[in-house]
Design a protein around this motif. Structure first.
Motif, PDB file in Angstrom:
ATOM      1  N   ALA A  95     -15.639 -21.059  30.651  1.00  0.00           N
ATOM      2  CA  ALA A  95     -14.326 -21.116  30.003  1.00  0.00           C
ATOM      3  C   ALA A  95     -14.443 -20.889  28.501  1.00  0.00           C
ATOM      4  CB  ALA A  95     -13.685 -22.483  30.258  1.00  0.00           C
ATOM      5  N   PRO A  96     -13.392 -20.312  27.909  1.00  0.00           N
ATOM      6  CA  PRO A  96     -13.359 -20.210  26.448  1.00  0.00           C
ATOM      7  C   PRO A  96     -13.518 -21.611  25.833  1.00  0.00           C
ATOM      8  CG  PRO A  96     -11.585 -18.915  27.422  1.00  0.00           C
ATOM      9  CD  PRO A  96     -12.200 -19.728  28.533  1.00  0.00           C
ATOM     10  N   LYS A  97     -14.235 -21.700  24.752  1.00  0.00           N
ATOM     11  CA  LYS A  97     -14.553 -22.989  24.125  1.00  0.00           C
ATOM     12  C   LYS A  97     -13.308 -23.812  23.799  1.00  0.00           C
ATOM     13  CE  LYS A  97     -18.775 -22.157  24.615  1.00  0.00           C
ATOM     14  NZ  LYS A  97     -19.225 -22.462  25.958  1.00  0.00           N
ATOM     15  N   GLU A  98     -12.212 -23.137  23.405  1.00  0.00           N
ATOM     16  CA  GLU A  98     -11.000 -23.900  23.100  1.00  0.00           C
ATOM     17  C   GLU A  98     -10.437 -24.573  24.343  1.00  0.00           C
ATOM     18  OE1 GLU A  98      -9.823 -19.527  23.535  1.00  0.00           O
ATOM     19  OE2 GLU A  98     -11.353 -20.590  22.398  1.00  0.00           O
ATOM     20  N   MET A  99     -10.592 -23.961  25.539  1.00  0.00           N
ATOM     21  CA  MET A  99     -10.146 -24.599  26.785  1.00  0.00           C
ATOM     22  C   MET A  99     -11.002 -25.813  27.097  1.00  0.00           C
ATOM     23  SD  MET A  99      -9.172 -21.784  29.615  1.00  0.00           S
ATOM     24  CE  MET A  99      -7.840 -20.639  29.373  1.00  0.00           C
ATOM     25  N   VAL A 100     -12.300 -25.704  26.861  1.00  0.00           N
ATOM     26  CA  VAL A 100     -13.198 -26.837  27.115  1.00  0.00           C
ATOM     27  C   VAL A 100     -12.837 -27.990  26.175  1.00  0.00           C
ATOM     28  CG1 VAL A 100     -15.600 -27.615  27.087  1.00  0.00           C
ATOM     29  CG2 VAL A 100     -15.050 -25.336  27.961  1.00  0.00           C
ATOM     30  N   ARG A 101     -12.606 -27.687  24.907  1.00  0.00           N
ATOM     31  CA  ARG A 101     -12.221 -28.736  23.951  1.00  0.00           C
ATOM     32  C   ARG A 101     -10.898 -29.376  24.365  1.00  0.00           C
ATOM     33  NH1 ARG A 101     -14.309 -24.940  20.197  1.00  0.00           N
ATOM     34  NH2 ARG A 101     -12.213 -24.185  19.758  1.00  0.00           N
ATOM     35  N   GLU A 102      -9.962 -28.555  24.827  1.00  0.00           N
ATOM     36  CA  GLU A 102      -8.666 -29.073  25.286  1.00  0.00           C
ATOM     37  C   GLU A 102      -8.846 -30.000  26.469  1.00  0.00           C
ATOM     38  OE1 GLU A 102      -4.833 -27.164  27.429  1.00  0.00           O
ATOM     39  OE2 GLU A 102      -5.436 -26.174  25.570  1.00  0.00           O
ATOM     40  N   MET A 103      -9.671 -29.615  27.429  1.00  0.00           N
ATOM     41  CA  MET A 103      -9.920 -30.445  28.617  1.00  0.00           C
ATOM     42  C   MET A 103     -10.580 -31.762  28.199  1.00  0.00           C
ATOM     43  SD  MET A 103     -11.793 -29.447  32.139  1.00  0.00           S
ATOM     44  CE  MET A 103     -12.121 -30.626  33.400  1.00  0.00           C
ATOM     45  N   ASP A 104     -11.461 -31.696  27.212  1.00  0.00           N
ATOM     46  CA  ASP A 104     -12.153 -32.895  26.727  1.00  0.00           C
ATOM     47  C   ASP A 104     -11.273 -33.746  25.827  1.00  0.00           C
ATOM     48  OD1 ASP A 104     -14.379 -32.070  28.109  1.00  0.00           O
ATOM     49  OD2 ASP A 104     -15.427 -31.289  26.349  1.00  0.00           O
ATOM     50  N   GLY A 105     -10.116 -33.200  25.425  1.00  0.00           N
ATOM     51  CA  GLY A 105      -9.228 -33.925  24.527  1.00  0.00           C
ATOM     52  C   GLY A 105      -9.705 -33.937  23.087  1.00  0.00           C
ATOM     53  N   THR A 106     -10.499 -32.915  22.711  1.00  0.00           N
ATOM     54  CA  THR A 106     -11.042 -32.854  21.354  1.00  0.00           C
ATOM     55  C   THR A 106     -10.500 -31.675  20.565  1.00  0.00           C
ATOM     56  OG1 THR A 106     -12.996 -31.632  22.091  1.00  0.00           O
ATOM     57  CG2 THR A 106     -13.168 -34.041  21.994  1.00  0.00           C
ATOM     58  N   SER A 107      -9.413 -31.056  21.040  1.00  0.00           N
ATOM     59  CA  SER A 107      -8.868 -29.890  20.330  1.00  0.00           C
ATOM     60  C   SER A 107      -7.986 -30.305  19.177  1.00  0.00           C
ATOM     61  CB  SER A 107      -8.085 -28.995  21.276  1.00  0.00           C
ATOM     62  OG  SER A 107      -7.028 -29.696  21.882  1.00  0.00           O
TER      63      SER A 107
END
Length: 107
Positions: A95-107
């Motif tokens: 996944a694009p890194k921004e999606m991973v950060r979003e899923m982790d709640g760190t965006s």
């Protein structure tokens, strides 16, 4: 998984993440004889850990692709929790890194 969708590659289902031409495969399904297999796109380290914990259920894909972490999963030999963990890892790797950060709640 955020941004994930089912598609098709070489006449079998695959699962991708991303948009348009940038969408990348993180998992797929196939059959070999009477056996149902999946493929997950792991890192080489993740591949080694899954193989150690689940011998016979996880094997490297053939060639350079397998050495890079593409891992075949014998679906009849794996429990749902372990398979879910492998698919999540594959999604996170693709996944694009921004999606991973979003899923982790760190965006």
């Amino acid at each position: 998984m955020p941004g994930a969708f089912e598609s098709e590659h070489m006449a079998h289902p695959d699962f991708r993440v991303g948009e348009g031409a940038k969408a990348r495969i993180f998992a797929s399904l196939t059959t070999k004889g009477d056996e149902e297999w999946g493929m997950v796109k792991l890192s080489p380290g993740e591949q080694a850990r899954f193989m150690k914990l689940n011998p016979g259920a996880f094997v490297p894909a053939s060639g350079a692709w397998g050495r890079a972490g593409a891992t075949m999963v014998l679906l009849g030999e794996i429990d749902q929790r372990t398979l879910r963990n492998a698919v999540i890892a594959a999604w996170r790797n693709t996944a694009p890194k921004e999606m991973v950060r979003e899923m982790d709640g760190t965006s």
